[in-house]
Design an enzyme around this catalytic site. Structure first.
Site, PDB file in Angstrom:
ATOM      1  CG  ASP A  99       3.812 -29.356 -57.544  1.00 34.37           C
ATOM      2  OD1 ASP A  99       4.285 -28.853 -56.955  1.00 34.37           O
ATOM      3  OD2 ASP A  99       2.528 -28.727 -58.064  1.00 34.37           O
ATOM      4  CG  ASP A 206       4.604 -32.472 -53.385  1.00 34.64           C
ATOM      5  OD1 ASP A 206       3.118 -32.547 -53.452  1.00 34.64           O
ATOM      6  OD2 ASP A 206       5.020 -34.071 -53.095  1.00 34.64           O
ATOM      7  CD  GLU A 270       1.535 -30.932 -50.680  1.00 36.33           C
ATOM      8  OE1 GLU A 270      -0.282 -31.180 -50.954  1.00 36.33           O
ATOM      9  OE2 GLU A 270       2.534 -31.140 -50.628  1.00 36.33           O
ATOM     10  CG  HIS A 347      -3.563 -32.120 -56.995  1.00 40.15           C
ATOM     11  ND1 HIS A 347      -2.935 -31.017 -56.644  1.00 40.15           N
ATOM     12  CD2 HIS A 347      -2.549 -33.081 -56.763  1.00 40.15           C
ATOM     13  CE1 HIS A 347      -1.866 -31.158 -55.676  1.00 40.15           C
ATOM     14  NE2 HIS A 347      -1.782 -32.328 -56.694  1.00 40.15           N
ATOM     15  CG  ASP A 348      -3.203 -33.351 -53.778  1.00 40.43           C
ATOM     16  OD1 ASP A 348      -3.516 -34.304 -54.313  1.00 40.43           O
ATOM     17  OD2 ASP A 348      -2.411 -33.184 -53.106  1.00 40.43           O
TER      18      ASP A 348
END
Ligand code: TEU
Length: 576
Positions: A99, A206, A270, A347-348
């Site tokens: 990440d 990210d 993202e 994961h969100d």
């Protein structure tokens, strides 16, 4: 236009290190734990492991608040452990991506510590510092009225130097100032080259569209009357220099590296708050040399309230809305040189079975298989999230807010309590709790359910986040023994996806019925080859709309019935 390249056909598997496997009983997952499960991961048939942040961090936002890019958070292991993981992935024919979290650092990062030490520190300009405003009564006010992601404003006052700093997320996550060239160079060295030199194969990037802001920071118009702070994404998202920055990152760094087997490294960015396909295409068009692909979040927004201030104010949705979302991001690449992604968990977000189908005991397995089938036939690069392959579901509704750990959940809850208590919104607590039960980020962060021993075999100690009550029933070990399990079905589907990559990975998408609220039917085409996909999103039997000349490739039920789709059944037919 869509030339073939490894990452288009690859299946990615996301690992959230805190919750995957704890090797030493301290309640936190760790890299030795991941290493112990490498054969399991490879057995799924995935090609790339994406590891969520394992860097040094005070863990205010579960590692998305990084205090040192070049060290590993001690409970996760060491840099040496990550080197072992890189090798283990490669030895198993898989690639590893990390990440890249460079919109902000932790306030504990040494760059920020220096930046906040004095107004004339050389790194002062590496973050956004602005003076206070004062209202008519002489009260100190932040530079703008922006609302941050996690409820609350985007500016925090610093006593020491008497200025505010900007943070789009938690106050412990100050935004880096990409306008400053020294800052950009330091980012490239520390967060990118350091790990690329160790042999990783790319990055998940990210918050990639937030590096460029409108740095004159105008006030946002008032759209939320309940509040002083206002949604203001137009001033800090997709800003004026964003494409210049990403091109530089690509040209100066990424383009100079290759994967362990000599291919281009991969990036997936993202890309939130970018609803228009033209806007998305600018990031992923091959000729622009920016990113290979991005996540666009319309699918995970289903059910969320309007605007991100009401994210957890659950809003019911119907299947035709989901169809439009899928159609939009399946078709936007047609006639272009851009690429798309396919996912419904990370994961969100809450678990897909709980959000998009049914997690009731009698339906959850069927739901998980139907959703699996829905994903693997879609065009684009497929991303799976840990636990999805065994049909993990949301935490039980009975769990109190005390079991939730995520900063976003807790801040929205505190805000709801405040707004309800001061009479601004008298029914808010119940509504927000309902939203959290479905959509909180916490649900994806429950420990992975390996077997039926204590804590689902995740840890012998006390897990940082409570294990799901249902681990005795939903776990990997039991499903490995069962050829009809969700896990076995996923493995089979991932093989089928590769065998039928022309149609599944590269095919064009055609929605068959836009209006029907019970079934989702679409076709995929690649030259003369066609596939027809029929999915029942309800607990009732639905009529199957057969098309002549096609034969059944796979059903999510062991035994398919003629003429009907059984509850939560999915079927794929092909004409070849
Ligand atoms: O999320 C970025 C983000 O803005 C949203 O897409 C995300 O859904 C978030 O939940 C806000 O509601 C990334 C990470 O995925 C997330 O875990 C981090 O909290 C965030 O960045 C900050 O680094």
């Amino acid at each position: 236009l869509h030339n073939r390249i490894w990452w288009k056909e690859a299946t990615f598997y996301q690992i959230y290190p805190a919750s995957f496997c704890d090797s030493n009983g301290d309640g936190w997952g760790d890299i030795p734990g991941i290493l112990s499960k490498i054969a399991y991961i490879a057995s799924l048939g995935v090609d790339v492991v994406w590891l969520s942040p394992m860097f040094e961090s005070p863990q205010k936002d579960m590692g998305y608040d990084i205090s040192d890019y070049e060290t590993v958070y001690a409970p996760y292991g060491t840099v040496g452990d990550v080197e072992k993981l890189i090798k283990a992935c490669h030895d198993h024919g898989m690639k590893l991506i990390l990440d890249l979290v460079v919109n902000h650092t932790s306030d504990q990062h040494k760059w920020f510590q220096e930046s906040r030490s004095s107004r004339d520190n050389p790194k002062r300009d590496w973050y956004f510092w602005r003076p206070a405003r004062y209202d008519e009564q002489g009260n100190r006010r932040p530079p703008t009225n922006y609302r941050s992601y996690f409820a609350g404003g985007t500016w925090t006052w610093d006593e020491h130097t008497q200025e505010y700093y900007l943070h789009l997320y938690d106050e412990s996550q100050p935004d880096l100032n990409w306008e400053n060239e020294d800052c950009r160079k330091a980012i490239y060295d520390s967060s990118m080259r350091f790990w690329l030199d160790k042999g990783i194969d790319g990055f998940r990037v990210d918050t990639v569209n937030k590096y460029s802001k409108h740095v004159n920071f105008p006030d946002a118009p008032i759209t939320d009357r309940k509040s002083f702070i206002q949604p203001a994404a137009q001033f800090w998202c997709n800003g004026p220099r964003i494409h210049e920055f990403i091109k530089e990152m690509n040209g100066d760094v990424l383009a100079k590296y290759s994967t362990y087997d000599g291919q281009p490294v991969v990036t997936v960015g993202e890309l939130s708050l970018t609803p228009d396909p033209e806007g998305v295409l600018r990031y992923v068009s091959a000729r622009e040399k920016e990113l290979d692909m991005v996540f666009q979040f319309d699918i995970t927004h289903l059910g969320q309230g309007n605007g991100f201030q009401d994210k957890y104010d659950f809003t019911p949705w119907e299947l035709p809305e989901m169809k439009q979302v899928v159609k939009k991001w399946q078709t936007f690449i047609e006639g272009t040189d851009g690429w798309t992604t396919v996912f419904n968990e990370n994961h969100d977000n809450g678990r897909s079975v709980s959000r998009f189908a049914s997690d009731a005991p009698e339906w959850r397995e069927k739901s998980a298989k139907m959703l699996a089938l829905w994903l693997v036939v879609q065009t684009g690069t497929l991303f799976l999230y840990q636990g999805q392959e065994i049909g993990m579901i949301n935490a039980p509704k009975e769990w109190s807010i005390g079991e939730y750990k995520d900063v976003e959940s807790l801040n929205f809850w505190d805000e709801a309590v405040r707004l309800e208590n001061d009479g601004t919104d008298p029914t808010r607590k119940g509504r927000i709790m309902r939203g959290l039960q479905l959509m909180a980020r916490d649900h994806a962060r429950l420990p992975f359910q390996w077997n039926d021993t204590k804590n689902g075999g995740f840890s012998t100690g006390k897990p940082w986040m409570r294990a799901h009550d249902l681990y005795p029933e939903i776990n990997a070990e039991a499903q490995e023994r069962d050829t009809h399990s969700v896990l076995s079905f996923y493995k089979r589907l991932l093989r089928l996806r590769k065998e039928h990559r022309d149609v599944f990975v590269y095919g064009s998408f055609e929605l068959v019925d836009e209006e029907k609220a019970n079934t989702f039917v679409f076709e995929k085409h690649y030259q003369e080859k066609s596939a027809r996909v029929e999915l029942n999103f309800t607990k009732e039997v639905q009529i199957l709309e057969e098309r002549e000349g096609m034969k059944l490739l796979v059903s999510s039920y062991g035994k398919a019935k003629e003429g009907v789709l059984q509850p939560f059944e999915g079927r794929v037919f092909v004409n070849y």
